[in-house]
Design a protein around this motif. Structure first.
Motif, short mmCIF file in Angstrom:
data_model
loop_
_atom_site.label_atom_id
_atom_site.label_comp_id
_atom_site.label_asym_id
_atom_site.label_seq_id
_atom_site.Cartn_x
_atom_site.Cartn_y
_atom_site.Cartn_z
N LEU A 46 38.20 57.20 61.13
CA LEU A 46 37.66 58.44 61.37
C LEU A 46 36.37 58.66 60.77
CD1 LEU A 46 40.61 60.74 61.59
CD2 LEU A 46 38.99 60.04 63.65
N LEU A 47 36.21 58.66 59.30
CA LEU A 47 35.03 58.51 58.58
C LEU A 47 33.89 57.62 59.00
CD1 LEU A 47 36.52 58.70 55.00
CD2 LEU A 47 35.30 60.66 56.31
N SER A 48 34.04 56.38 59.29
CA SER A 48 33.40 55.39 59.86
C SER A 48 32.92 55.73 61.22
CB SER A 48 34.21 54.02 60.07
OG SER A 48 33.03 52.98 60.47
N GLY A 49 33.80 56.23 62.04
CA GLY A 49 33.52 56.48 63.54
C GLY A 49 32.63 57.88 63.34
N MET A 50 33.03 58.75 62.54
CA MET A 50 32.21 59.89 62.53
C MET A 50 30.65 59.72 62.15
SD MET A 50 33.64 62.19 63.92
CE MET A 50 32.64 63.57 63.71
N LEU A 97 32.05 50.84 54.87
CA LEU A 97 33.10 51.74 54.31
C LEU A 97 34.52 51.14 54.53
CD1 LEU A 97 32.13 54.95 56.49
CD2 LEU A 97 32.33 54.74 53.99
N PHE A 98 34.83 50.08 55.26
CA PHE A 98 35.91 49.35 55.21
C PHE A 98 36.25 48.85 53.76
CE2 PHE A 98 36.43 47.94 59.78
CZ PHE A 98 36.36 49.18 60.18
N TYR A 99 35.03 48.48 53.19
CA TYR A 99 35.20 47.69 52.03
C TYR A 99 35.31 48.94 50.72
CZ TYR A 99 33.55 45.41 47.90
OH TYR A 99 33.60 44.67 46.40
N ARG A 150 38.11 40.41 49.10
CA ARG A 150 39.19 39.46 49.62
C ARG A 150 39.75 40.06 50.85
NH1 ARG A 150 39.31 37.35 44.18
NH2 ARG A 150 41.21 38.75 43.82
N THR A 151 40.25 41.14 50.53
CA THR A 151 41.42 41.81 51.46
C THR A 151 40.64 42.30 52.80
OG1 THR A 151 42.91 42.71 49.74
CG2 THR A 151 42.83 43.50 51.77
N ILE A 152 39.48 43.03 52.41
CA ILE A 152 38.84 43.45 53.67
C ILE A 152 38.11 42.34 54.29
CG2 ILE A 152 36.76 45.08 54.26
CD1 ILE A 152 39.60 46.44 53.83
N GLY A 153 37.65 41.21 53.48
CA GLY A 153 36.70 40.12 53.85
C GLY A 153 37.28 39.63 55.30
N ILE A 154 38.74 39.36 55.05
CA ILE A 154 39.35 38.63 56.24
C ILE A 154 39.17 39.44 57.72
CG2 ILE A 154 41.81 39.72 55.97
CD1 ILE A 154 40.73 36.00 56.87
#
Length: 924
Positions: A283-287, A829-831, A850-854
């Motif tokens: 939501l934050l990213s989409g907004m 924002l994911f990261y 490493r987690t978000i990178g994939i």
């Protein structure tokens, strides 16, 4: 559990019903494209003003529906060979049939080589291989049907023009988009199967994204047709790529988190927890993306404003993902990951992002120096050349493009799209003074390098009309004087003949010659009258010229006025004083000569009746003869002086004719009423005679950089010519391809900078709330701007090397900016949100990478393959966007895990931060 299933089923059913309604009530895309076929510019720009003036002009005519018409050109071509008479007759017959069936084909007007001699000179190629027919089409004209009707066996026939090219481009973009969408669906299916090792998640992902695309398209079309939001050819392009791009990203994020939650939690709790964590990030990213795109409503340029439609599609996507996707989760649960039975497996991490982040965290300063050293200079490279010629974007195999190429080959390059200069005044323009100003403007424009022809009310065929200039009118005066001179010569011959007869000593023979003498005297009288008439005409003409010169003294510069005054004073002296006296005396002498000759003739006739009468008459002859000789001598002297005067006058007139004054435009009142002059008045002056237009054809392509320089000269010369004249307050506007390109360049450059700033501010504000930081949004946006600049530089090189295109289309930089900003904000924002959720600890930066990178790598791979599907579409802009986004995604995948961890490490390594503080206050 059962109630939950019912709730999710109802949600799914609602979306099925919505999709059905959308499918059966989908508005016409063609209608939206037709209504927005031309690029709308703000009212302050010259092309918008020109359209307004032309609309006012058309509203004064009987055929008012021409306001909605669009110009097109039919090209009849015989290759490089001259058209045969049979082929020319077939073209003429075809035009005749079209004229008869204009209503059937949606044609308003037709202008062909048979319309007029002027049209023939303009529309028939100099090598005779090609003929053009200009048509005005109604907005609803069926171009496909017209194309079929135009076909002539043995000839190449094309329908082209700027409106036809725009329509063709829109069709190509729609076809390319459909082709791209199908390939994208296939790619997403394959890639998601590889990522999740399941066929179910790819199907649910495409279902949610597909429904979002369909509903968004329906909503945007409804709002466009209602006139609430603008629309452009690339509205749907951007909408589809954004929705498939970030929609896939968000689904990967949600399903990855859902799978993790299912490992330890019941279904209902797993869904709730998924949306508490990944859903919040989504939501934050989409907004952030929505606010950035929605802020473009404040742009001035319609193509940039049309991105508002894409912003609406973001809201639709978020709505679908917040309702339909959890419905899939609630209904299918762990079956989403079929055929996997065990969800708890070793987590796959990104080695690339982990390694890059580790380097960045351990040596942040060195990393930033290397990045700036390698990429900073490249990003500061000179701006890439941008082409604003829409025709270049149309594929070469399209008939409209082929017709354009034929015109460029056989006609002046600017023939396809002339520039129209409009002059809207508050006074009538069909007066002598104002027509003279318009003619002066026409002549000045004609001398601009790069201008082929200029047509106006005073030069309707692109060339000056000789009869409308003082030099030509002086030539007519000289002709009259030459005729007068001939009359003097005839008169002198008559006098000489008379004197010869009188000098004969033989009275009898003189008597016989009296009749001849009478005839000679009659010739003298006739010649004298002819001289007097010619001189009087010349005198009247010079008086008119002097009166006109005095009246318009303020319109001439001082040297020109002085020169004209000197010539006219001399003419007035010769014609106004000496000539009248001379001619009056000459007429008197001639009359005096005729009277005794006639009397002598009567006497000679009486000789035969009686010798006494003959003797009496003959005795008086010597005295009469002496008087007559004296009169003839005086006449000869007068005639010699008159001949000298006429010769002198002709000399003055010849000098005046060759002087600059001879080029002065002057329309006699009789010419104003001449039927031959009416077509020029009607074509180039509005019915109220207060608006004029000039048609300018260039020797260069209407959209070329050279044309832009010529356009600037046209504006400068037009304003300069009217300055200080009665037309100084006239409104000037320019229309046509060159004017549109000129305005397009100006507003797109200025508004793009303004638009970028608006988007950055809008997204920045959302990022501040999303990150609870002031510096982190600056880091994100700064990095994305660097990647954007690098992307343009590399894309420009790739389009040259791979696609053979020397410049980017004008829409490419803007669309690339919107896409990279949207995707970059998502990945950043994911990261960051993963890092925030783990307590803002620097030790978590590498693990988070490493987690978000994939997730990001999977999204980049899918998106890259999706955009690669746009390359075969054959549309220049789509191909360039595809290369640019693929390039930008690679740069994002490399620079984001290098730059962002380094900046965060330098910012927070001296701070003692714990999880509680991270959740309650801004860390900067």
């Amino acid at each position: 559990m059962k109630n939950g299933k019912i709730r999710w089923s109802i949600l799914g059913l609602i979306w099925v019903v919505i999709l059905g309604l959308v499918f059966f009530t989908m508005p016409s895309t063609k209608q939206a494209v037709s209504q927005n076929q031309t690029i709308k510019l703000p009212a302050s720009y010259t092309t918008a003003q020109a359209q307004k003036i032309q609309s006012d002009w058309n509203s004064q005519t009987k055929n008012k529906h021409k306001i909605q018409g669009r110009q097109a050109i039919v090209v009849f071509n015989n290759g490089n060979k001259k058209l045969t008479k049979i082929q020319s007759d077939k073209i003429a017959k075809k035009v005749t049939n079209l004229n008869k069936q204009r209503k059937q084909y949606g044609i308003d007007t037709i202008v062909s080589a048979k319309t007029s001699e002027a049209a023939e000179r303009e529309l028939v190629a100099t090598d005779g291989s090609t003929q053009l027919v200009q048509v005005t089409l109604q907005r609803n004209a069926d171009v496909g049907k017209l194309n079929k009707a135009l076909n002539i066996s043995g000839l190449h026939v094309y329908l082209t023009g700027s409106s036809i090219l725009n329509q063709t481009l829109a069709q190509e973009i729609r076809a390319g988009l459909q082709h791209t969408e199908l390939i994208a669906i296939a790619i997403i299916l394959v890639m998601l199967v590889l990522v999740f090792k399941s066929p179910i998640i790819p199907l649910t992902t495409l279902a949610s994204v597909g429904i979002s695309v369909a509903v968004s398209k329906w909503l945007v079309l409804k709002m466009v047709l209602a006139g609430w939001i603008p629309f452009s050819n690339f509205t749907f392009v951007l909408m589809v790529v954004v929705l498939y791009g970030i929609g896939t990203d968000y689904n990967i994020l949600l399903y990855t988190n859902f799978k993790k939650q299912l490992e330890t939690k019941p279904l209902a709790v797993a869904i709730k927890q998924t949306y508490r964590q990944a859903g919040r990030t989504m939501l934050l990213s989409g907004m952030a993306v929505f606010v950035g795109m929605a802020s473009l409503a404040f742009a001035k340029f319609a193509p940039y404003q049309s991105v508002v439609g894409v912003a609406l599609s973001i809201l639709v996507l978020l709505t679908v993902l917040m309702t339909l996707t959890p419905a899939f989760m609630g209904l299918l649960g762990s079956k989403l990951f079929w055929p996997r039975r065990e969800l708890k497996q070793k987590q796959t991490n990104s080695r690339v992002w982990g390694t890059l982040a580790k380097i960045s965290i351990n040596r942040p300063v060195a990393t930033l120096i290397v990045v700036l050293g390698l990429f900073g200079g490249l990003a500061l490279a000179p701006k890439q050349s941008v082409d604003y010629n829409t025709a270049l974007e149309v594929s070469d195999h399209q008939p409209a493009k082929q017709g354009l190429m034929v015109i460029k080959k056989h006609y002046p390059a600017g023939m396809i799209s002339p520039t129209t200069i409009y002059l809207a005044s508050n006074q009538r323009l069909d007066t002598q003074a104002n027509l003279q100003i318009l003619d002066e403007l026409t002549s000045k424009i004609n001398h601009i390098s790069g201008v082929q022809t200029v047509a106006s009310v005073t030069q309707p065929y692109g060339q000056p009309v000789a009869e409308l200039y003082i030099g030509n009118q002086l030539r007519a005066v000289s002709k009259n004087l030459s005729q007068a001179n001939q009359g003097v010569a005839d008169l002198q011959a008559g006098v000489d003949q008379t004197q010869t007869q009188l000098k004969q000593q033989d009275i009898a023979r003189q008597v016989k010659a009296i009749d001849k003498l009478s005839d000679g005297s009659a010739k003298v009288a006739k010649g004298t009258k002819k001289v007097a008439t010619s001189l009087n005409e010349a005198n009247a003409t010079v008086k008119k010229m002097a009166k006109y010169l005095k009246k318009h003294q303020k319109d001439l510069d001082e040297p020109q006025y002085a020169l004209l005054s000197m010539y006219l004073e001399t003419l007035q002296t010769k014609l106004g004083k000496d000539a009248p006296t001379m001619t009056d005396e000459l007429v008197d002498k001639a009359n005096a000569l005729v009277a005794p000759i006639n009397e002598l003739s009567k006497g000679a006739q009486k000789v035969s009746a009686g010798n006494q009468e003959l003797a009496a008459k003959v005795e008086t002859l010597p005295g009469e003869q002496a008087k007559l000789q004296d009169q003839l001598d005086k006449s000869k002297t007068g005639l010699a002086g008159l001949k000298t005067g006429i010769k002198s006058l002709n000399g003055y007139l010849a000098e005046l004719e060759k002087s600059p004054a001879g080029q002065t435009f002057y329309v006699p009142k009789t010419m104003m009423r001449n039927p031959k002059f009416q077509p020029a008045l009607n074509n180039y002056l509005a019915p109220n005679r207060k608006t004029a237009k000039l048609l300018v054809i260039l020797t260069v392509d209407a959209s070329s950089p050279q044309a832009m320089k010529i356009f600037d000269q046209l504006q400068t010369i037009t304003k300069g010519t009217l300055l200080g004249t009665p037309l100084a307050q006239t409104k000037i506007a320019m229309g046509g391809g060159t004017a549109t390109t000129h305005d397009l360049r100006h507003i797109s450059r200025a508004d793009m900078q303004r638009t970028m700033l608006i988007m950055l501010i809008g997204i920045g504000i959302v990022l501040i709330f999303a990150t609870q930081s002031l510096l982190q949004p600056v880091y994100i946006l700064g990095l994305l701007l660097l990647i954007y600049r690098l992307t343009l530089v590399i894309t420009n090189w790739l389009t040259s090397q791979v696609l053979g295109q020397t410049s980017l289309t004008w829409t490419t930089p803007f669309l690339v900016f919107v896409m990279l900003l949207s995707l970059g904000v998502d990945y950043s924002l994911f990261y960051l949100k993963h890092w925030h959720n783990n307590g803002w600890q620097l030790s978590g930066l590498a693990g988070g990478a490493r987690t978000i990178g994939i997730v990001v790598e999977a999204a980049i791979l899918i998106l890259g393959a999706t955009f690669a599907a746009m390359l075969p579409a054959g549309v220049m802009t789509l191909s360039q966007i595809a290369l640019a986004i693929m390039t930008g995604l690679i740069l994002l995948g490399i620079l984001l895990p290098l730059v962002l961890p380094a900046l965060l490490t330098l910012t927070y390594r001296k701070s003692k931060i714990n999880s509680h503080e991270a959740e309650t206050r801004i860390k900067d």
